[in-house]
Design a protein around this motif. Structure first.
Motif, short mmCIF file in Angstrom:
data_model
loop_
_atom_site.label_atom_id
_atom_site.label_comp_id
_atom_site.label_asym_id
_atom_site.label_seq_id
_atom_site.Cartn_x
_atom_site.Cartn_y
_atom_site.Cartn_z
N LEU A 1 80.31 -89.85 -11.74
CA LEU A 1 79.54 -90.54 -10.70
C LEU A 1 78.04 -90.34 -10.93
CD1 LEU A 1 79.44 -92.22 -8.10
CD2 LEU A 1 79.62 -90.06 -6.82
N ALA A 2 77.66 -89.12 -11.29
CA ALA A 2 76.24 -88.83 -11.58
C ALA A 2 75.75 -89.71 -12.72
CB ALA A 2 76.06 -87.35 -11.92
N LEU A 3 76.51 -89.78 -13.79
CA LEU A 3 76.11 -90.59 -14.94
C LEU A 3 76.01 -92.07 -14.57
CD1 LEU A 3 78.19 -88.84 -17.74
CD2 LEU A 3 75.70 -88.78 -17.44
N LEU A 4 76.95 -92.55 -13.77
CA LEU A 4 76.94 -93.95 -13.33
C LEU A 4 75.69 -94.24 -12.49
CD1 LEU A 4 78.37 -96.72 -13.07
CD2 LEU A 4 79.44 -95.80 -11.00
N CYS A 5 75.45 -93.40 -11.49
CA CYS A 5 74.30 -93.62 -10.60
C CYS A 5 72.98 -93.53 -11.37
CB CYS A 5 74.30 -92.61 -9.46
SG CYS A 5 75.58 -92.89 -8.24
N LEU A 6 72.86 -92.52 -12.23
CA LEU A 6 71.63 -92.35 -12.98
C LEU A 6 71.44 -93.49 -13.98
CD1 LEU A 6 71.73 -88.50 -13.46
CD2 LEU A 6 70.16 -89.79 -11.99
N GLY A 7 72.53 -93.96 -14.58
CA GLY A 7 72.43 -95.09 -15.50
C GLY A 7 72.03 -96.37 -14.80
N LEU A 8 72.65 -96.65 -13.66
CA LEU A 8 72.27 -97.83 -12.88
C LEU A 8 70.84 -97.71 -12.37
CD1 LEU A 8 75.54 -98.48 -10.82
CD2 LEU A 8 74.62 -99.86 -12.71
N GLY A 9 70.46 -96.50 -11.97
CA GLY A 9 69.09 -96.26 -11.52
C GLY A 9 68.09 -96.57 -12.61
N LEU A 10 68.42 -96.20 -13.85
CA LEU A 10 67.54 -96.49 -14.98
C LEU A 10 67.40 -98.00 -15.18
CD1 LEU A 10 65.93 -95.76 -17.54
CD2 LEU A 10 68.12 -95.70 -18.74
N LEU A 11 68.51 -98.72 -15.11
CA LEU A 11 68.45 -100.17 -15.28
C LEU A 11 67.61 -100.84 -14.19
CD1 LEU A 11 72.13 -100.90 -16.36
CD2 LEU A 11 70.09 -100.80 -17.81
N VAL A 12 67.80 -100.40 -12.96
CA VAL A 12 66.99 -100.95 -11.86
C VAL A 12 65.52 -100.58 -12.05
CG1 VAL A 12 66.61 -100.90 -9.36
CG2 VAL A 12 68.94 -100.99 -10.26
N TRP A 13 65.27 -99.36 -12.51
CA TRP A 13 63.90 -98.90 -12.76
C TRP A 13 63.21 -99.81 -13.80
CZ3 TRP A 13 59.94 -96.76 -10.86
CH2 TRP A 13 58.93 -96.25 -11.65
N LEU A 14 63.95 -100.21 -14.82
CA LEU A 14 63.38 -101.10 -15.83
C LEU A 14 62.98 -102.44 -15.21
CD1 LEU A 14 65.75 -100.34 -18.84
CD2 LEU A 14 63.41 -99.53 -18.49
N LEU A 15 63.77 -102.91 -14.26
CA LEU A 15 63.41 -104.14 -13.54
C LEU A 15 62.14 -103.94 -12.72
CD1 LEU A 15 66.93 -105.32 -12.32
CD2 LEU A 15 65.56 -106.29 -14.19
N VAL A 16 62.01 -102.76 -12.12
CA VAL A 16 60.80 -102.45 -11.35
C VAL A 16 59.58 -102.48 -12.26
CG1 VAL A 16 59.59 -100.64 -10.06
CG2 VAL A 16 62.00 -101.12 -9.57
N LEU A 17 59.71 -101.87 -13.44
CA LEU A 17 58.58 -101.81 -14.36
C LEU A 17 58.16 -103.19 -14.86
CD1 LEU A 17 59.35 -98.62 -16.46
CD2 LEU A 17 57.65 -98.92 -14.64
N GLN A 18 59.07 -104.15 -14.84
CA GLN A 18 58.71 -105.53 -15.20
C GLN A 18 57.80 -106.15 -14.14
OE1 GLN A 18 62.53 -107.47 -15.62
NE2 GLN A 18 62.31 -107.49 -17.85
N ARG A 19 57.90 -105.64 -12.91
CA ARG A 19 57.21 -106.29 -11.79
C ARG A 19 55.98 -105.54 -11.29
NH1 ARG A 19 62.46 -107.54 -11.84
NH2 ARG A 19 63.16 -109.53 -10.98
N LEU A 20 55.91 -104.25 -11.57
CA LEU A 20 54.79 -103.44 -11.07
C LEU A 20 54.11 -102.72 -12.21
CD1 LEU A 20 56.07 -101.50 -7.89
CD2 LEU A 20 54.32 -103.26 -7.97
#
Length: 114
Positions: free
Chosen positions: A45-64
């Motif tokens: 679960l930790a790996l899943l959440c942290l992996g998804l968090g990284l993907l979402v973070w990359l989307l954030v970096l595209q916008r900010l």
């Protein structure tokens, strides 16, 4: 949309850190081998959440701009402090709470710039 993604990245990262804590807590007690540790649902679960968090973070970096986005992740310190206090029943001293207040103030100031 960007704020929603930023909050999702924070929440997923926080959830991943909480799952990490539960994973290592489940490893206490009788000696367990690496194979048993790898079967821990909390670890996955930790790996899943942290992996998804990284993907979402990359989307954030595209916008900010990174100078605005990265300090916003400081909200994790606030969330983890609340989790430590209310879920894990850890004692949080006044100095720590003052630090949390300063982090929140910093996020508010940066958020007004974005």
């Amino acid at each position: 949309m960007t704020l929603t993604l930023l909050l999702m990245a924070c929440l997923l990262t926080c959830a991943g850190q909480v799952a990490q804590k539960y994973a290592v807590e489940s490893w206490r007690g009788p000696e367990s081998g690496i194979a048993q540790k790898l079967r821990s649902p909390w670890l996955w679960l930790a790996l899943l959440c942290l992996g998804l968090g990284l993907l979402v973070w990359l989307l954030v970096l595209q916008r900010l701009e990174v100078g605005i986005a990265y300090p916003m992740l400081s909200l994790n310190f606030v969330l983890i402090t609340l989790v430590a206090r209310y879920l894990f029943k850890e004692t949080i001293d006044l100095r720590h709470w003052c630090g949390v207040g300063l982090v929140i103030a910093g996020v508010v100031l940066l958020g007004q710039h974005a």
